[in-house]
Design a protein around this motif. Structure first.
Motif, PDB file in Angstrom:
ATOM      1  N   LYS A  34       0.841  -1.188   0.000  1.00 58.58           N
ATOM      2  CA  LYS A  34       0.000   0.000   0.000  1.00 58.58           C
ATOM      3  C   LYS A  34       0.878   1.241   0.000  1.00 58.58           C
ATOM      4  O   LYS A  34       1.871   1.314   0.721  1.00 58.58           O
ATOM      5  CB  LYS A  34      -0.912   0.005   1.219  1.00 58.58           C
TER       6      LYS A  34
ATOM      7  N   GLN B 232      -5.059  11.367   0.488  1.00 61.68           N
ATOM      8  CA  GLN B 232      -6.387  10.951   0.923  1.00 61.68           C
ATOM      9  C   GLN B 232      -6.646   9.471   0.653  1.00 61.68           C
ATOM     10  O   GLN B 232      -7.131   8.752   1.506  1.00 61.68           O
ATOM     11  CB  GLN B 232      -7.461  11.788   0.221  1.00 61.68           C
ATOM     12  N   ASN B 233      -6.358   9.037  -0.552  1.00 63.17           N
ATOM     13  CA  ASN B 233      -6.657   7.669  -0.955  1.00 63.17           C
ATOM     14  C   ASN B 233      -5.405   6.791  -0.865  1.00 63.17           C
ATOM     15  O   ASN B 233      -4.292   7.257  -1.086  1.00 63.17           O
ATOM     16  CB  ASN B 233      -7.177   7.629  -2.392  1.00 63.17           C
TER      17      ASN B 233
ATOM     18  N   LEU C  97      -3.336   3.852  -2.476  1.00 60.82           N
ATOM     19  CA  LEU C  97      -3.131   3.129  -3.719  1.00 60.82           C
ATOM     20  C   LEU C  97      -2.344   1.859  -3.441  1.00 60.82           C
ATOM     21  O   LEU C  97      -1.627   1.771  -2.441  1.00 60.82           O
ATOM     22  CB  LEU C  97      -2.373   3.993  -4.729  1.00 60.82           C
TER      23      LEU C  97
ATOM     24  N   GLN D 232     -11.808  -3.890  -7.593  1.00 63.17           N
ATOM     25  CA  GLN D 232     -10.456  -4.081  -7.078  1.00 63.17           C
ATOM     26  C   GLN D 232      -9.836  -5.367  -7.625  1.00 63.17           C
ATOM     27  O   GLN D 232      -8.674  -5.390  -8.033  1.00 63.17           O
ATOM     28  CB  GLN D 232     -10.469  -4.120  -5.551  1.00 63.17           C
TER      29      GLN D 232
ATOM     30  N   SER E  91      -1.506   8.210  -2.114  1.00 58.72           N
ATOM     31  CA  SER E  91      -1.632   8.976  -3.343  1.00 58.72           C
ATOM     32  C   SER E  91      -1.010  10.348  -3.144  1.00 58.72           C
ATOM     33  O   SER E  91      -0.559  10.697  -2.053  1.00 58.72           O
ATOM     34  CB  SER E  91      -3.093   9.094  -3.745  1.00 58.72           C
TER      35      SER E  91
ATOM     36  N   SER F 267      -5.754   1.911  -8.619  1.00 58.09           N
ATOM     37  CA  SER F 267      -6.548   2.899  -7.899  1.00 58.09           C
ATOM     38  C   SER F 267      -7.362   2.231  -6.798  1.00 58.09           C
ATOM     39  O   SER F 267      -7.621   1.040  -6.830  1.00 58.09           O
ATOM     40  CB  SER F 267      -7.486   3.627  -8.859  1.00 58.09           C
ATOM     41  N   SER F 268      -7.756   3.050  -5.863  1.00 56.89           N
ATOM     42  CA  SER F 268      -8.587   2.526  -4.786  1.00 56.89           C
ATOM     43  C   SER F 268     -10.046   2.646  -5.198  1.00 56.89           C
ATOM     44  O   SER F 268     -10.465   3.600  -5.827  1.00 56.89           O
ATOM     45  CB  SER F 268      -8.335   3.297  -3.494  1.00 56.89           C
ATOM     46  N   SER F 269     -10.811   1.636  -4.844  1.00 57.52           N
ATOM     47  CA  SER F 269     -12.236   1.620  -5.168  1.00 57.52           C
ATOM     48  C   SER F 269     -12.976   0.967  -4.019  1.00 57.52           C
ATOM     49  O   SER F 269     -12.422   0.170  -3.260  1.00 57.52           O
ATOM     50  CB  SER F 269     -12.455   0.829  -6.461  1.00 57.52           C
ATOM     51  N   ASN F 270     -14.241   1.282  -3.897  1.00 59.93           N
ATOM     52  CA  ASN F 270     -15.044   0.685  -2.843  1.00 59.93           C
ATOM     53  C   ASN F 270     -15.555  -0.694  -3.231  1.00 59.93           C
ATOM     54  O   ASN F 270     -15.883  -1.497  -2.370  1.00 59.93           O
ATOM     55  CB  ASN F 270     -16.220   1.605  -2.492  1.00 59.93           C
TER      56      ASN F 270
END
Length: 158
Positions: free
Chosen positions: A77, A84-85, A87, A127, A80, A119-122
């Motif tokens: 991990k 905030q996010n 990656l 993912q 970014s 990228s991060s995704s919910n």
């Protein structure tokens, strides 16, 4: 005088083409080898093996070399740019062992690739699909870099 200039250019063109054809024939003789590729039987290693087969253009001739390879992935991990996010950075590591059947010479090593960011995704589905695409891209680029590396090794051994 004009005839001599034409004759000189014609002779010059013939000499240049004959030299380039001779170099082309010697280059073709250098690449006259055949490799047997062995990998474990999981999804990405089989994909890696098929990519290597395409690069090496393996024929049914007597195999002079055996190439044992494995590809593994490491995901960490990272933050970014905005902080905030989170990656994910994924790297591929290729371990290889090249064995010459005639002389039993062994050359081993490993190659690490540059990291690929996801990228991060919910969504868990997004993912998972993103990671699969990244691993496939890393597998393909790793096969190309291993092909170039093995080609250099074989030229040095020959």
């Amino acid at each position: 005088m004009f005839v001599f200039k034409k004759l000189f250019f014609i002779i010059l063109i013939i000499l240049i083409t004959s030299c380039t054809l001779k170099n082309f024939e010697s280059t073709q003789k250098i690449n006259n080898y055949s490799i047997e590729i062995e990998t474990p039987n999981d999804k990405y290693n089989l994909y890696f093996k098929e990519s290597l087969r395409r690069y090496f253009q393996i024929s049914n001739n007597k195999k002079r070399y055996i190439l044992n390879t494995t590809i593994t992935f490491e995901t960490t991990k990272t933050l970014s740019v905005g902080g905030q996010n989170i990656l994910k950075s994924t790297k591929a590591k290729i371990d290889y062992k090249l064995i010459n059947k005639d002389t039993n010479a062994v050359k081993t090593g490993s190659i690490n690739t540059f990291p690929a960011l996801s990228s991060s995704s919910n969504s868990l589905y997004t993912q998972e699909k993103g990671m699969n695409h990244i691993k496939e891209r890393l597998t393909k680029s790793s096969a190309e870099s291993l092909y170039r590396h093995i080609k250099i090794i074989i030229r040095r051994l020959s």
